[in-house]
Each structure stands twice: as structure tokens, then as C-alpha cells.
Design an enzyme around this catalytic site. Sequence first.
Site, mmCIF file in Angstrom:
data_model
loop_
_atom_site.group_PDB
_atom_site.id
_atom_site.type_symbol
_atom_site.label_atom_id
_atom_site.label_comp_id
_atom_site.label_asym_id
_atom_site.label_seq_id
_atom_site.Cartn_x
_atom_site.Cartn_y
_atom_site.Cartn_z
ATOM 1 N N ARG A 52 0.920 -1.100 -0.025
ATOM 2 C CA ARG A 52 -0.081 0.074 -0.008
ATOM 3 C C ARG A 52 0.957 1.206 0.073
ATOM 4 O O ARG A 52 2.415 1.141 0.256
ATOM 5 C CB ARG A 52 -1.061 0.148 1.344
ATOM 6 C CG ARG A 52 -0.715 -0.571 2.521
ATOM 7 C CD ARG A 52 0.187 0.260 3.412
ATOM 8 N NE ARG A 52 0.069 1.605 3.414
ATOM 9 C CZ ARG A 52 0.944 2.648 3.727
ATOM 10 N NH1 ARG A 52 2.283 2.050 3.494
ATOM 11 N NH2 ARG A 52 0.445 3.789 3.735
ATOM 12 N N ALA A 54 0.605 5.181 -2.265
ATOM 13 C CA ALA A 54 0.447 5.251 -3.640
ATOM 14 C C ALA A 54 1.590 5.249 -4.550
ATOM 15 O O ALA A 54 1.484 4.254 -5.475
ATOM 16 C CB ALA A 54 0.123 6.856 -3.805
ATOM 17 N N ARG A 95 -8.247 -0.990 -6.697
ATOM 18 C CA ARG A 95 -8.717 0.050 -5.704
ATOM 19 C C ARG A 95 -8.807 1.189 -6.540
ATOM 20 O O ARG A 95 -8.176 1.433 -7.461
ATOM 21 C CB ARG A 95 -7.439 0.427 -4.419
ATOM 22 C CG ARG A 95 -7.062 -1.077 -3.665
ATOM 23 C CD ARG A 95 -5.972 -0.546 -2.749
ATOM 24 N NE ARG A 95 -6.862 0.579 -1.710
ATOM 25 C CZ ARG A 95 -6.076 1.016 -0.769
ATOM 26 N NH1 ARG A 95 -4.739 0.907 -0.523
ATOM 27 N NH2 ARG A 95 -6.703 1.874 -0.169
ATOM 28 N N ASP A 243 -3.209 10.266 -2.120
ATOM 29 C CA ASP A 243 -3.337 8.956 -3.026
ATOM 30 C C ASP A 243 -3.966 9.797 -4.035
ATOM 31 O O ASP A 243 -3.745 9.012 -5.342
ATOM 32 C CB ASP A 243 -4.265 8.309 -2.251
ATOM 33 C CG ASP A 243 -3.737 7.407 -1.182
ATOM 34 O OD1 ASP A 243 -3.454 6.284 -1.669
ATOM 35 O OD2 ASP A 243 -3.707 7.929 -0.208
ATOM 36 N N LYS A 254 -5.613 9.465 3.272
ATOM 37 C CA LYS A 254 -6.066 8.509 4.065
ATOM 38 C C LYS A 254 -7.321 9.222 4.978
ATOM 39 O O LYS A 254 -6.937 10.332 5.600
ATOM 40 C CB LYS A 254 -5.049 7.807 5.079
ATOM 41 C CG LYS A 254 -5.411 6.589 5.897
ATOM 42 C CD LYS A 254 -5.976 5.608 4.975
ATOM 43 C CE LYS A 254 -6.837 4.434 5.757
ATOM 44 N NZ LYS A 254 -5.805 3.604 6.657
#
Length: 359
Positions: A52, A54, A95, A243, A254
Site C-alpha cells: 500500500r 501510492a 482499488r 493518493d 487517508k
Amino acid sequence: MHRRLDYRTVTLREDGRAIRIIDQTRLPQQVVFCDLETQEQIRHAIYTLQVRGAPAIGVTAAYGLALAAGEIDARDRDGFMGQLADKKAYLAAARPTAVNLFWALDEMETFAAGLRYRDPKQMAADMLQRAREVEAQDVRVCRRIGENGLALLQDGWGILTHCNAGQLAAVLYGTALAPVYAGAERGYTFHMYCDETRPLLQGARLTAFEMRAAGIDTTLLCDNMAATAMARGDIQAVLVGADRIAANGDTANKIGTLGVAILAQHYGIPFYVCAPLSTFDPCCESGADITIEQRPGTEISEMWYKQPMAPAGVKLYNPAFDVTPAALITGIVSEYGVARAPYTHSIPALFAARKRQPV
């Protein structure tokens, strides 16, 4: 530049047949390497956050599509590109919010489309080499972000970060934590404050783990303690990753980042977003256009507990990200410098700088 790990978060296994990642779901108790050999394993690793962050997702996607290309059985170039499009779509569905996933897949597909008069096997081999270049580029880019971000900080500052945007979110250096590592190399004595970052506790499990391992003075906070730390005068700057960054500077990061930005503005604390140009989405006009990933509610109610911590049947809301408006962002630190308001002017200037001298 100082870093805590001698191995990479994401890389290609020596035999070139698998992606080797640090399984971040096993941290901080264990540092476990995981080899992803199939498309199903790669997509699962991205979705479940074994890998995880970006930049790390982007590198994984680049290698993933290159490995998928090696599995294609096609007689000619057109057949190869048709199958490649299907494999790209499969990985892209892992995602929805992190733009680096789509950037890397688009980059690899565009590269393949530009290979003229090549047989499918040679095209796959060239794609794998291009993926290696994506990995190497991530290292260079994050080093530059670290240097540019450090220029905004002072020795002895208390720095708050949210979620994890360090080495574990990239290949070696990270984005929001790259300035901290750069400062540590020069002998700066930052005091890091890490929000635990609900719902997946990536600040507690990953950022605190990184900072402690690097020997950097670190304090872990519950998310709702940030205001108190700011009011006490403990925080002089906030550094977060991203992100997806819209054309107007609105930034998805987040969940909980928005609240931190609001608090920072209230207390007059500079709030910096650190991200590579691959995280910017010029086609996304504003934060209203960013798709926010919704994750299982059990990540809130059950995931970290021996028994459920919420009453049975209660409704659960678990967005993975929120959007911080550009008006709350002091500056966006990239490998090509620091963009400031108005972002509709300064962000295009970053892209123009990339055309003049790519990193």
C-alpha cells in the site's frame, strides 16, 4: 539519505518471475517478504493492503502488468495489445482512489503501444525492463521530495504525520517522511508525532515502526489527540502524503487527513502534502470528482479486537480516504519543487518543469 531498511518495499525477484514485497499486514510484529507470482496474487495484495501507499502501488502495478504480458499467448502485436488491455482492467479494479495505480498501468500500456514491429515475447521483455525503470524512478523522485521538503523545516521541530507515507509506502524513501529521513542524515533532531490513523492503524503499525527503527524520536497519538498536541505547542508542521491530487489542489489522503488540516489552520501550523507528480491527476478538476473507496465495516468493529467492539447490527461507515480542500494546504511538495496557491497556476508549472528536465 538516511533510511532504516536496506531492502526495498517493492522490487522484482532476482529470477524476474515474481514481485517481492514486504507484507505490510504482518507489521510491526514481523517483517515478512511475500512473492507475488500470479495476477490474482498481485491484485489481492493491492486490495488487502499487503502492499500500500501510492508510489508502492504504482511500482507493483507496473511490474504486475509486465508479468501479465509475459503470460500472453498471441500471434501478433494486435492480439498482444488486446489481451494486455484485459489484464490491465483486471489490475485496475483492485482499488479506486490511488491514482498511481492507474498512472502506472497507463504508463505501461502506452509504452507497449509505442513498441513497433516487435513480436509479443520481445514486447513482454521490454515491458519488464520498463517496469524496472519505474522502480528506479520512484527512488530518485522520493529523494528529491525529501530534499525539497527539508528546506521547509527547521531543526528541532515537532512534526505531525497522518497514516504512513514513508519507506513502506514507496520503494525506499517515501514521500511525507522523505524530508524527515533527509534531515536525520544531516543531524536534525525532529520529534515525530504519528496519528494512529483509523481504521487500519497504519500510523501505529507502520509509521511508528519506521521512525523507531530509524532512531527518530517518536510519539504515537490516537487520532483525536492531535488538537491537544497542537494546542500545547508540540507541533510546528504537518507532513502528509496523498493518493490523488486534483487539478485545483484538492487532495485525497487517508481518512482523517481533512480533520488534521482543519486543526492545523486553526492553530496556524503549516500543512504540507508531499507527493510525486504521478499522484497528480490533471483530468480530475476538483476533489468532488475523486472516487472514495469504501472498505468493509468490520475493519472498524472487529479487525483489531479479540471480540467485536461494537454491538451486533449497528451500521458501519468506513471510507478509506477523505478530501482536503486546497484552501487548507500550505504547499504541495513534489520532486519539481513546492506548489502553492493558486494551485491552478502552480501545479501546471510543475508539469512544465518535468518536460524541461525529467527526474
